[in-house]
Design an enzyme around this catalytic site. Structure first.
Site, PDB file in Angstrom:
ATOM      1  N   ASN A 275      30.512  16.331 -22.920  1.00 33.77           N
ATOM      2  CA  ASN A 275      31.646  15.396 -22.922  1.00 33.77           C
ATOM      3  C   ASN A 275      31.859  14.922 -21.484  1.00 33.77           C
ATOM      4  O   ASN A 275      32.336  15.672 -20.641  1.00 33.77           O
ATOM      5  CB  ASN A 275      32.893  16.135 -23.439  1.00 33.77           C
ATOM      6  CG  ASN A 275      34.153  15.293 -23.319  1.00 33.77           C
ATOM      7  OD1 ASN A 275      34.092  14.089 -23.082  1.00 33.77           O
ATOM      8  ND2 ASN A 275      35.306  15.933 -23.486  1.00 33.77           N
TER       9      ASN A 275
ATOM     10  N   LYS B 102      33.825  12.708 -20.399  1.00 31.91           N
ATOM     11  CA  LYS B 102      35.219  12.301 -20.124  1.00 31.91           C
ATOM     12  C   LYS B 102      35.253  10.951 -19.399  1.00 31.91           C
ATOM     13  O   LYS B 102      34.393  10.118 -19.615  1.00 31.91           O
ATOM     14  CB  LYS B 102      35.941  13.399 -19.347  1.00 31.91           C
ATOM     15  CG  LYS B 102      35.778  14.767 -19.994  1.00 31.91           C
ATOM     16  CD  LYS B 102      36.727  15.785 -19.450  1.00 31.91           C
ATOM     17  CE  LYS B 102      36.413  17.131 -20.067  1.00 31.91           C
ATOM     18  NZ  LYS B 102      37.379  18.152 -19.746  1.00 31.91           N
TER      19      LYS B 102
ATOM     20  N   HIS C 107      40.482  16.145 -29.035  1.00 33.57           N
ATOM     21  CA  HIS C 107      40.315  16.901 -27.781  1.00 33.57           C
ATOM     22  C   HIS C 107      41.700  17.211 -27.205  1.00 33.57           C
ATOM     23  O   HIS C 107      42.622  16.395 -27.317  1.00 33.57           O
ATOM     24  CB  HIS C 107      39.488  16.073 -26.790  1.00 33.57           C
ATOM     25  CG  HIS C 107      39.049  16.869 -25.607  1.00 33.57           C
ATOM     26  ND1 HIS C 107      39.883  17.145 -24.554  1.00 33.57           N
ATOM     27  CD2 HIS C 107      37.867  17.475 -25.320  1.00 33.57           C
ATOM     28  CE1 HIS C 107      39.232  17.883 -23.666  1.00 33.57           C
ATOM     29  NE2 HIS C 107      38.001  18.092 -24.107  1.00 33.57           N
TER      30      HIS C 107
ATOM     31  N   GLU D 131      42.831  17.052 -24.338  1.00 31.00           N
ATOM     32  CA  GLU D 131      43.351  16.049 -23.390  1.00 31.00           C
ATOM     33  C   GLU D 131      43.956  14.860 -24.140  1.00 31.00           C
ATOM     34  O   GLU D 131      44.904  14.241 -23.668  1.00 31.00           O
ATOM     35  CB  GLU D 131      42.221  15.607 -22.431  1.00 31.00           C
ATOM     36  CG  GLU D 131      41.923  16.702 -21.429  1.00 31.00           C
ATOM     37  CD  GLU D 131      40.498  16.744 -20.906  1.00 31.00           C
ATOM     38  OE1 GLU D 131      39.757  15.751 -21.075  1.00 31.00           O
ATOM     39  OE2 GLU D 131      40.114  17.780 -20.327  1.00 31.00           O
TER      40      GLU D 131
ATOM     41  N   GLU E  63      38.218  25.079 -28.356  1.00 32.15           N
ATOM     42  CA  GLU E  63      38.341  24.939 -26.909  1.00 32.15           C
ATOM     43  C   GLU E  63      39.714  25.433 -26.459  1.00 32.15           C
ATOM     44  O   GLU E  63      40.692  24.671 -26.506  1.00 32.15           O
ATOM     45  CB  GLU E  63      38.196  23.473 -26.509  1.00 32.15           C
ATOM     46  CG  GLU E  63      36.889  22.846 -26.919  1.00 32.15           C
ATOM     47  CD  GLU E  63      36.578  21.639 -26.060  1.00 32.15           C
ATOM     48  OE1 GLU E  63      35.611  21.707 -25.304  1.00 32.15           O
ATOM     49  OE2 GLU E  63      37.314  20.648 -26.125  1.00 32.15           O
TER      50      GLU E  63
ATOM     51  N   GLY F  81      38.110  23.076 -17.899  1.00 35.09           N
ATOM     52  CA  GLY F  81      38.132  22.558 -16.534  1.00 35.09           C
ATOM     53  C   GLY F  81      38.768  23.511 -15.529  1.00 35.09           C
ATOM     54  O   GLY F  81      39.056  23.123 -14.400  1.00 35.09           O
TER      55      GLY F  81
ATOM     56  N   SER G  52      34.833  25.543 -19.731  1.00 37.59           N
ATOM     57  CA  SER G  52      34.124  26.059 -18.548  1.00 37.59           C
ATOM     58  C   SER G  52      32.789  26.727 -18.887  1.00 37.59           C
ATOM     59  O   SER G  52      32.438  27.770 -18.328  1.00 37.59           O
ATOM     60  CB  SER G  52      35.028  27.008 -17.762  1.00 37.59           C
ATOM     61  OG  SER G  52      36.184  26.316 -17.312  1.00 37.59           O
TER      62      SER G  52
HETATM   63  C1  PEP Z   1      35.815  19.837 -22.485  1.00 32.80           C
HETATM   64  O1  PEP Z   1      36.496  18.984 -21.959  1.00 32.80           O
HETATM   65  O2  PEP Z   1      35.510  19.692 -23.671  1.00 32.80           O
HETATM   66  C2  PEP Z   1      35.417  20.981 -21.691  1.00 32.80           C
HETATM   67  C3  PEP Z   1      35.063  22.047 -22.325  1.00 32.80           C
HETATM   68  O3  PEP Z   1      35.466  20.867 -20.313  1.00 32.80           O
HETATM   69  P1  PEP Z   1      34.917  21.932 -19.237  1.00 32.80           P
HETATM   70  O4  PEP Z   1      33.549  22.366 -19.693  1.00 32.80           O
HETATM   71  O5  PEP Z   1      34.883  21.195 -17.947  1.00 32.80           O
HETATM   72  O6  PEP Z   1      35.872  23.079 -19.228  1.00 32.80           O
END
Ligand code: PEP
Length: 254
Positions: A11, A13, A97, A99, A169, A175, A215
């Site tokens: 992803n 973003k 997601h 976000e 997630e 992040g 992460s």
């Molecule tokens: C994501 O945004 O789906 C995600 C898992 O981000 P990150 O790997 O940076 O934590």
């Protein structure tokens, strides 16, 4: 137990211009084209989708969008419809997601409508869910994730569910550099699969892939993928560089 094809998705973003996206995808093609037994997808921003699609033609890497709107067309300034995504070559779309839920007011109800619209256009869905740190600390992880599953999948039967991949997630891991331990992630993945079994059937639940996101790095992917109910990863930060993303895709070689 059913064999589920591991699925690693990146992803991107709100990162990468068209030129940068093409540069990344060319490097990815060179580094993962011969990897077998793993499905791979990348989710660039809307502006780069078509260019990346053209660059991916003839490869097995799938194109994903990061969001869509549930109406077919009309006066919805700034929105993108399922058909528009299909036209530029998307195979998957990420929906729900954290976000989107946190910054753009998505709710279980709008997530449900988006999933329905995506499936109606023949897109496959990566349906995201996960608890915040506060919710985890208050012992609400399972009630929150349970509500998100049931809300997001409301009114969907066996045909719809087969077009969906789930991404668990935990918001506190996205992040932040704080990955859930394999055991912490597995506990929630098992819960999700059990809930799917209750909503559908054992056979259906066993066939659905559940990705972990939060992460994920080349260092922690192997431990996560060794868990029975973790079938892949939705990768944010580490998907922005070909070197790290391709190592994650190649987790079996570690
Ligand atoms: C994501 O945004 O789906 C995600 C898992 O981000 P990150 O790997 O940076 O934590």
């Amino acid at each position: 137990m059913m064999d589920r094809l591991p699925f690693i998705a990146g992803n991107w973003k709100m990162n990468k211009t068209v030129g940068e996206a093409l540069d990344l995808v060319r490097k990815l093609k060179a580094s993962i084209s011969e990897v077998e037994g793993v499905e791979v997808a990348v989710a660039p921003s809307f502006t780069a989708l078509y260019a990346v699609y053209k660059e991916l033609e003839g490869t097995s890497i799938h194109l994903a969008a990061q969001n869509l709107f549930y109406e077919e067309q009309g006066a919805y300034t700034g929105e993108v419809s399922p058909m528009m995504l299909k036209e530029v070559g998307c195979h998957y779309v990420i929906i729900g997601h954290s976000e989107r839920r946190q910054f753009f007011g998505e709710t279980d109800e709008t997530v449900n409508r988006r999933i329905k619209a995506a499936l109606g256009q023949g897109l496959k869905v990566i349906f995201c869910m996960g608890e915040t740190l506060k919710e985890r600390e208050e012992g609400k992880t399972f009630s929150v994730v349970g509500r998100q599953i049931e809300g997001g999948l409301r009114r969907f039967g066996e045909i719809e569910i087969k077009g969906i991949v789930i991404a668990y997630e935990p918001v506190w891991a996205i992040g932040t550099g704080k990955t859930a331990t394999p055991d912490q992630a597995e506990e929630v993945h098992r819960f999700i699969r059990e809930r799917l079994e209750r909503l559908y059937s054992r056979e259906i639940a066993q066939g659905i892939r559940i990705q972990y996101g939060g992460s994920v790095t080349p260092e922690n992917i192997k431990g996560l993928m060794s868990q029975e109910n973790i079938d892949g990863a939705l990768v944010g930060g580490a998907s922005l560089k070909a070197e790290t993303f391709s190592k994650i895709v190649r987790f079996k070689e570690m």
